[in-house]
Design an enzyme around this catalytic site. Structure first.
Site, mmCIF file in Angstrom:
data_model
loop_
_atom_site.group_PDB
_atom_site.id
_atom_site.type_symbol
_atom_site.label_atom_id
_atom_site.label_comp_id
_atom_site.label_asym_id
_atom_site.label_seq_id
_atom_site.Cartn_x
_atom_site.Cartn_y
_atom_site.Cartn_z
ATOM 1 N N CYS A 92 -14.542 -2.366 -7.117
ATOM 2 C CA CYS A 92 -15.877 -2.273 -6.498
ATOM 3 C C CYS A 92 -16.733 -1.262 -7.264
ATOM 4 C CB CYS A 92 -15.770 -1.914 -5.028
ATOM 5 S SG CYS A 92 -14.995 -0.328 -4.729
ATOM 6 N N GLU B 259 0.853 -1.188 0.000
ATOM 7 C CA GLU B 259 0.000 0.000 0.000
ATOM 8 C C GLU B 259 0.889 1.239 0.000
ATOM 9 O OE1 GLU B 259 -3.409 0.732 -0.183
ATOM 10 O OE2 GLU B 259 -2.535 2.748 -0.257
HETATM 11 C C1 SAM Z 1 -9.953 -0.712 -3.413
HETATM 12 S S1 SAM Z 1 -8.700 -0.230 -2.364
HETATM 13 C C2 SAM Z 1 -8.094 -1.777 -1.773
HETATM 14 C C3 SAM Z 1 -8.952 -2.439 -0.731
HETATM 15 C C4 SAM Z 1 -8.255 -3.603 -0.072
HETATM 16 N N1 SAM Z 1 -7.792 -4.580 -1.048
HETATM 17 C C5 SAM Z 1 -9.128 -4.288 0.933
HETATM 18 O O1 SAM Z 1 -9.711 -5.343 0.639
HETATM 19 O O2 SAM Z 1 -9.243 -3.792 2.052
HETATM 20 C C6 SAM Z 1 -7.445 0.267 -3.458
HETATM 21 C C7 SAM Z 1 -6.154 0.650 -2.782
HETATM 22 O O3 SAM Z 1 -5.175 0.862 -3.807
HETATM 23 C C8 SAM Z 1 -4.290 1.857 -3.348
HETATM 24 N N2 SAM Z 1 -3.527 2.390 -4.504
HETATM 25 C C9 SAM Z 1 -3.726 3.535 -5.199
HETATM 26 N N3 SAM Z 1 -2.764 3.684 -6.131
HETATM 27 C C10 SAM Z 1 -1.962 2.607 -6.036
HETATM 28 C C11 SAM Z 1 -0.777 2.196 -6.709
HETATM 29 N N4 SAM Z 1 -0.244 2.923 -7.701
HETATM 30 N N5 SAM Z 1 -0.196 1.041 -6.332
HETATM 31 C C12 SAM Z 1 -0.724 0.280 -5.357
HETATM 32 N N6 SAM Z 1 -1.834 0.634 -4.672
HETATM 33 C C13 SAM Z 1 -2.444 1.771 -5.009
HETATM 34 C C14 SAM Z 1 -5.205 2.858 -2.682
HETATM 35 O O4 SAM Z 1 -4.479 3.701 -1.812
HETATM 36 C C15 SAM Z 1 -6.209 1.944 -1.985
HETATM 37 O O5 SAM Z 1 -5.818 1.717 -0.662
#
Ligand code: SAM
Length: 452
Positions: free
Chosen positions: A360, A257
């Site tokens: 989602c 993250e």
């Molecule tokens: C939909 S949420 C993930 C939810 C998590 N998998 C859960 O089940 O609790 C997407 C996440 O991707 C992160 N994110 C955004 N840009 C990203 C990047 N370039 N690389 C990795 N993660 C990233 C966001 O900060 C966010 O926390």
């Protein structure tokens, strides 16, 4: 029943039932917040109802896009998205904590097991954790004496677990068994019954996690096995990471993250649900997910890309019209980021390994279209059909539609095609859980891609 009795004591019973059954008609923009009271001894929970209208610019945009993409499913999905009080919550049990008492409470309230309905009900001791791996000393964790006698202190290194089903084999298909074999346990209620959330208590593992039950589907699709190397590329706040650790004991789970604030949240989630004995297997990383493909090429057996996406549910309640407009503008850039993350995941997985891509959102441009775009660059990757494996067995609980190439939507399974015809219009690129009244799970899109 101990924990439940404790909870009931803390909550005025009448109030508790009001909290659990939110019987209201669908009214746009009524937000229900359930808050832990800040009163000195924290004894009462109260509900606060705040009226907040849906953001009209977002709603208008969704109406245009989703009526075209989802057809008949959109009006009822729209009604669900606009009525937060109708949302249901699943209860995922934590196998590292004693869950027998919670299971009893759930069953007595009319919850049933989402994933092991037939198997668990036929077993004498449903719901109890089969293996506990916590290093916590007695009294600090919530082990029952039964578990302590099963796990001697030397057993703190992890043992392969005995799945419930292994005690009761039957001749079902392998695909069907893949859902039933998992030790992942989630309870759902047919109505809007919300089990109270569990507050953080120092030194104690939480017994359960409240979540949108559709969030478990990408984890099921990942089919993690003991001793595999797993990457959770976009991990915060950690719900799916916890679910992965419920379903198997990987040799390594790297939870990545990049956002520092969300990474703290992730670390707290992992601390609250996983015993310290897993610290050598579960690590938190802070990279941009797009870099893994270069830095850890071919290293992982399984990669989950739970990508940043339009959050259809929360965007409708953007704090202002301007904020809503800004989000819609930013939305245009999401498919490119999502495609980059998926490409990185496909490079980070070994040959024969699997990537699950999930979001989602209902939006096809962030779902099937992303998968389709990336597959063009990866001739050695193929989409695996999840309809028979996941949609069919769970269709009593969730409403699925499948996303086919070129944005074509299907609510029934189109005929299966061989992988060589992947570019065919009717080949499913993934499955989509569409929230519907009384089955408000989703939105959740998932696609499984295997690197040949
Ligand atoms: C939909 S949420 C993930 C939810 C998590 N998998 C859960 O089940 O609790 C997407 C996440 O991707 C992160 N994110 C955004 N840009 C990203 C990047 N370039 N690389 C990795 N993660 C990233 C966001 O900060 C966010 O926390």
């Amino acid at each position: 029943m101990r924990a439940f009795r404790g909870l009931s004591k803390r909550i005025n019973l009448k109030c508790f039932w009001c909290l659990l059954f939110n019987r209201h008609n669908a009214t746009d923009g009524v937000l229900l917040q359930i808050q832990q009271n800040e009163s000195p001894n924290n004894k009462v929970r109260k509900t606060i109802q705040k009226k907040r209208p849906a953001c009209s610019v977002v709603l208008h945009h969704f109406d245009q896009q989703y009526s075209e993409e989802l057809g008949d499913l959109w009006p009822s999905a729209r009604a669900v998205l606009l009525n937060p009080q109708s949302w249901q919550y699943g209860v995922m049990l934590n196998r590292f904590s004693t869950v027998t008492d919670i299971t009893d409470s759930l069953l007595s309230l009319g919850f049933s097991s989402l994933l092991t309905q037939t198997t668990v009900s036929s077993l004498p001791h449903n719901g109890a954790s089969t293996v506990s791996n916590s290093k916590y000393p007695e009294g600090q964790d919530t082990f029952s004496p039964h578990h302590i006698s099963e796990c001697s202190p030397e057993d703190f290194n992890l043992q392969p677990e005995v799945p419930f089903h292994a005690l009761n084999q039957d001749p079902r298909s392998e695909l069907d068994l893949s859902l039933h074999h998992s030790s992942l346990q989630c309870y759902v209620h047919p109505r809007r019954l919300r089990f109270p959330s569990q507050a953080h208590r120092d030194g104690l593992l939480k017994q359960y996690y409240l979540l949108n039950a559709a969030s478990l589907l990408p984890v099921l699709a990942l089919q993690v096995r003991d001793e595999e190397r797993v990457l959770d590329l976009c991990s915060a706040p950690g719900g799916k990471a916890v679910a992965i650790m419920q379903s198997a004991t990987p040799a390594l789970l790297c939870c990545n993250e990049p956002d520092p604030h969300r990474r703290d949240w992730l670390s707290k989630t992992l601390e609250s649900f996983l015993p310290r004995s897993l610290n050598n297997r579960v690590i938190v990383s802070a990279q941009d997910g797009r870099s893994f493909g270069d830095s850890e090429t071919g290293f992982y057996d399984k990669v989950l890309v739970d990508a940043p996406c339009s959050n259809d549910k929360s965007w409708l309640y953007s704090s202002s019209e301007q904020r809503g407009e800004q989000r819609l503008k930013d939305r245009a850039g999401l498919p490119e980021l999502q495609a980059q993350l998926l490409r990185s995941a496909l490079s980070a997985v070994r040959r024969g390994g699997v990537v699950v891509y999930s979001t989602c959102t209902l939006s096809n441009s962030e779902n099937g279209a992303v998968v389709e775009t990336v597959l063009k660059d990866f001739p050695e990757a193929e989409v695996e059909d999840l309809w028979e494996e996941i949609a069919t067995p769970l269709s009593k609980c969730f409403t699925f539609s499948s996303q086919a190439a070129c944005g074509q939507m299907c609510t029934k399974a189109p005929p299966l095609l061989s992988n060589s015809t992947m570019s065919s219009h009717s080949h499913r690129l993934g499955i989509l859980v569409v929230p519907q009244p009384d089955r408000t799970w989703g939105p959740m899109f998932l696609s499984r891609i295997r690197r040949k």
